[in-house]
Enzyme design. Structure first.
Site, PDB file in Angstrom:
ATOM      1  N   ASP A   1       0.639  -0.884   0.098  1.00  0.00           N
ATOM      2  CA  ASP A   1       0.531  -0.043   0.096  1.00  0.00           C
ATOM      3  C   ASP A   1       1.118   1.199   0.112  1.00  0.00           C
ATOM      4  O   ASP A   1       2.091   1.390   0.355  1.00  0.00           O
ATOM      5  CB  ASP A   1      -1.202  -0.382   1.222  1.00  0.00           C
ATOM      6  CG  ASP A   1      -0.680  -0.200   2.764  1.00  0.00           C
ATOM      7  OD1 ASP A   1       0.398   0.099   2.562  1.00  0.00           O
ATOM      8  OD2 ASP A   1      -0.974  -0.688   3.489  1.00  0.00           O
TER       9      ASP A   1
ATOM     10  N   ASP B   1      -7.443  -7.024   0.703  1.00  0.00           N
ATOM     11  CA  ASP B   1      -6.376  -7.941   1.756  1.00  0.00           C
ATOM     12  C   ASP B   1      -7.826  -6.829   3.378  1.00  0.00           C
ATOM     13  O   ASP B   1      -8.726  -6.226   3.448  1.00  0.00           O
ATOM     14  CB  ASP B   1      -5.752  -6.505   1.482  1.00  0.00           C
ATOM     15  CG  ASP B   1      -5.936  -5.153   2.206  1.00  0.00           C
ATOM     16  OD1 ASP B   1      -5.589  -5.108   3.753  1.00  0.00           O
ATOM     17  OD2 ASP B   1      -6.768  -4.201   1.270  1.00  0.00           O
TER      18      ASP B   1
ATOM     19  N   CYS C   1     -14.074 -27.630   7.277  1.00  0.00           N
ATOM     20  CA  CYS C   1     -13.247 -27.021   7.239  1.00  0.00           C
ATOM     21  C   CYS C   1     -11.760 -27.925   6.910  1.00  0.00           C
ATOM     22  O   CYS C   1     -11.594 -29.088   7.250  1.00  0.00           O
ATOM     23  CB  CYS C   1     -12.702 -26.197   8.338  1.00  0.00           C
ATOM     24  SG  CYS C   1     -10.811 -25.099   7.805  1.00  0.00           S
TER      25      CYS C   1
ATOM     26  N   CYS D   1      -8.140 -27.361   7.110  1.00  0.00           N
ATOM     27  CA  CYS D   1      -6.677 -26.610   6.935  1.00  0.00           C
ATOM     28  C   CYS D   1      -6.654 -28.261   8.299  1.00  0.00           C
ATOM     29  O   CYS D   1      -6.903 -28.637   8.873  1.00  0.00           O
ATOM     30  CB  CYS D   1      -6.640 -25.537   7.931  1.00  0.00           C
ATOM     31  SG  CYS D   1      -7.638 -25.294   9.458  1.00  0.00           S
TER      32      CYS D   1
ATOM     33  N   CYS E   1      -7.717 -27.697  11.885  1.00  0.00           N
ATOM     34  CA  CYS E   1      -9.314 -28.352  11.976  1.00  0.00           C
ATOM     35  C   CYS E   1      -8.547 -30.204  11.923  1.00  0.00           C
ATOM     36  O   CYS E   1      -9.440 -30.718  12.844  1.00  0.00           O
ATOM     37  CB  CYS E   1     -10.223 -28.301  10.726  1.00  0.00           C
ATOM     38  SG  CYS E   1     -10.448 -26.586  11.531  1.00  0.00           S
TER      39      CYS E   1
ATOM     40  N   HIS F   1      -5.771 -21.287  10.814  1.00  0.00           N
ATOM     41  CA  HIS F   1      -7.412 -21.588  10.815  1.00  0.00           C
ATOM     42  C   HIS F   1      -7.613 -20.618   9.692  1.00  0.00           C
ATOM     43  O   HIS F   1      -9.034 -21.281   8.763  1.00  0.00           O
ATOM     44  CB  HIS F   1      -7.929 -22.227  11.851  1.00  0.00           C
ATOM     45  CG  HIS F   1      -9.648 -22.316  11.148  1.00  0.00           C
ATOM     46  ND1 HIS F   1     -10.279 -23.181  10.763  1.00  0.00           N
ATOM     47  CD2 HIS F   1     -10.329 -21.360  11.679  1.00  0.00           C
ATOM     48  CE1 HIS F   1     -11.490 -23.104  10.572  1.00  0.00           C
ATOM     49  NE2 HIS F   1     -11.948 -21.279  11.309  1.00  0.00           N
TER      50      HIS F   1
END
Length: 375
Positions: free
Chosen positions: A92, A270, A308, A310, A313, A339
């Site tokens: 940015d 973002d 999920c 991931c 999890c 997560h």
């Protein structure tokens, strides 16, 4: 590989999915960019960030210019080498942070003088210096320098601010183009301003198109106006920008914000929310957010989210994560952040797939039904 090439692969209503090809890799859109404010996505290793599915991250010009300093990062080989991230980085411009964080700031036609929020030291940030800092960092996608007023300011003030940002956009373009080798491999995005006003945003969009950018950001939202006002603005703002360039909604947002914005034609996002929430004990799931400090999780052997994929999890129980958060253990923040970023990337992937299949309206409807099921 092209310096910067954007292609739309499929559309469904206003929603679209595509691809940005750059020297450091491909970015799948709609894309969510984890925020690496100070050369780190907080509580995450770069390889773990990539493993969640992130194609690109965001770095912060304001924070990095103050500490450790853009010149130092350049001497150390640039931001990619410094933080061990070999894929694209968007930086940015520093404008928003100057307005929101620094002390005793003074705005002029030239730029903004301010005192650092860290040590009170004096600095001046102008479009040309912002471009120089982003060049020293080695940014892949550079953002034009702008001012971002609150949406509740008087309309005349917002209009004057927008016009100033457009003059700064032209100076940013000129300074970027004089950047030699960096300008030949990086991209520059302009930022549309105008708060909630359709006519001001249209004027801003026309100014930006006249200057010409690789992509176009929608700035001045997610600054306290609320979701309803933000969506009302997104009903017209993305379509004011070129169809053949990516549209980036800055600083957004909650999972339901992302779905609503993609519905309205936005390609990139973002936000610090998934990482900040993870450090503060909040987990995002397909059935809505969870407060892991809540006592009801103390003996729950279920994962955070059965849908999920991931590793958090797949490995840890809600009871254990509750214990870590309540105990103030560092691992709790790390696991919830991993997560949350994984969930955000699975959400983006789900939207991309739904657009390709022409099922985006159904996806969005099912998402809202499940996400707000606890309310």
């Amino acid at each position: 590989m092209a310096r910067f090439a954007f292609s739309v692969l499929a559309t469904d209503g206003k929603a679209r999915t595509g691809r940005i090809a750059m020297n450091r890799g491909e970015i799948r859109t709609p894309a969510f960019m984890p925020v690496g404010t100070a050369a780190t996505v907080k509580a995450m290793k770069p390889e773990t960030v990539r493993a969640t599915g992130a194609d690109i991250i965001l770095g912060n010009t304001y924070h990095l210019m103050l500490r450790p300093g853009a010149e130092r990062v350049a001497r150390l080989g640039g931001l990619h080498r410094f933080m061990n991230w070999d894929r694209p980085i968007l930086t940015d411009s520093g404008g928003y942070q100057v307005m929101s964080l620094s002390e005793l700031r003074k705005l002029t036609e030239e730029g903004v003088s301010f005192r650092s929020h860290i040590d009170g030291s004096k600095h001046m940030l102008i479009p040309e210096r912002s471009m120089e800092i982003q060049r020293l960092l080695g940014s892949d996608i550079v953002m034009a320098f702008d001012e971002c007023p609150r949406a509740d300011r008087p309309l005349a003030e917002i209009a004057a601010s927008m016009e100033l940002s457009m003059r700064w956009a032209k100076r940013s373009r000129d300074a970027f183009d004089s950047g030699g080798e960096h300008a030949e491999r990086a991209a520059l995005f302009g930022i549309q301003q105008g708060a909630l006003d359709e006519r001001l945003r249209a004027r801003s969009a026309e100014s930006l198109k006249e200057i010409g950018f690789d992509g176009y950001a929608i700035g001045g939202l997610a600054v306290g106006e609320g979701q309803e006002a933000m969506f009302a603005t997104l009903d017209f703002a993305p379509e004011q920008l070129p169809e053949d360039a990516p549209r980036y909604l800055m600083g957004v947002g909650k999972p339901d914000d992302l779905v609503g914005a993609v519905e309205r034609g936005v390609d990139m996002f973002d936000c610090v929310l998934p990482t900040r929430s993870g450090r503060n004990g909040q987990a995002f799931t397909w059935n809505g957010p969870l407060n892991m400090r809540n006592a009801r999780h103390a003996e729950d052997t279920e994962p955070l989210d059965t849908r999920c994929s991931c590793s958090v999890c797949g490995t840890y129980s809600r009871a254990y994560l509750h214990h870590l958060i309540k105990s103030g253990e560092m691992l709790g923040a790390m696991l919830l952040t991993e997560h949350n970023l994984s969930f955000y990337q699975q959400l983006m992937s789900g939207m991309r797939n739904a657009i390709v299949k022409g099922h985006f309206a159904l996806f969005a409807s099912d998402f809202r039904r499940d996400y707000f099921s606890r309310s």
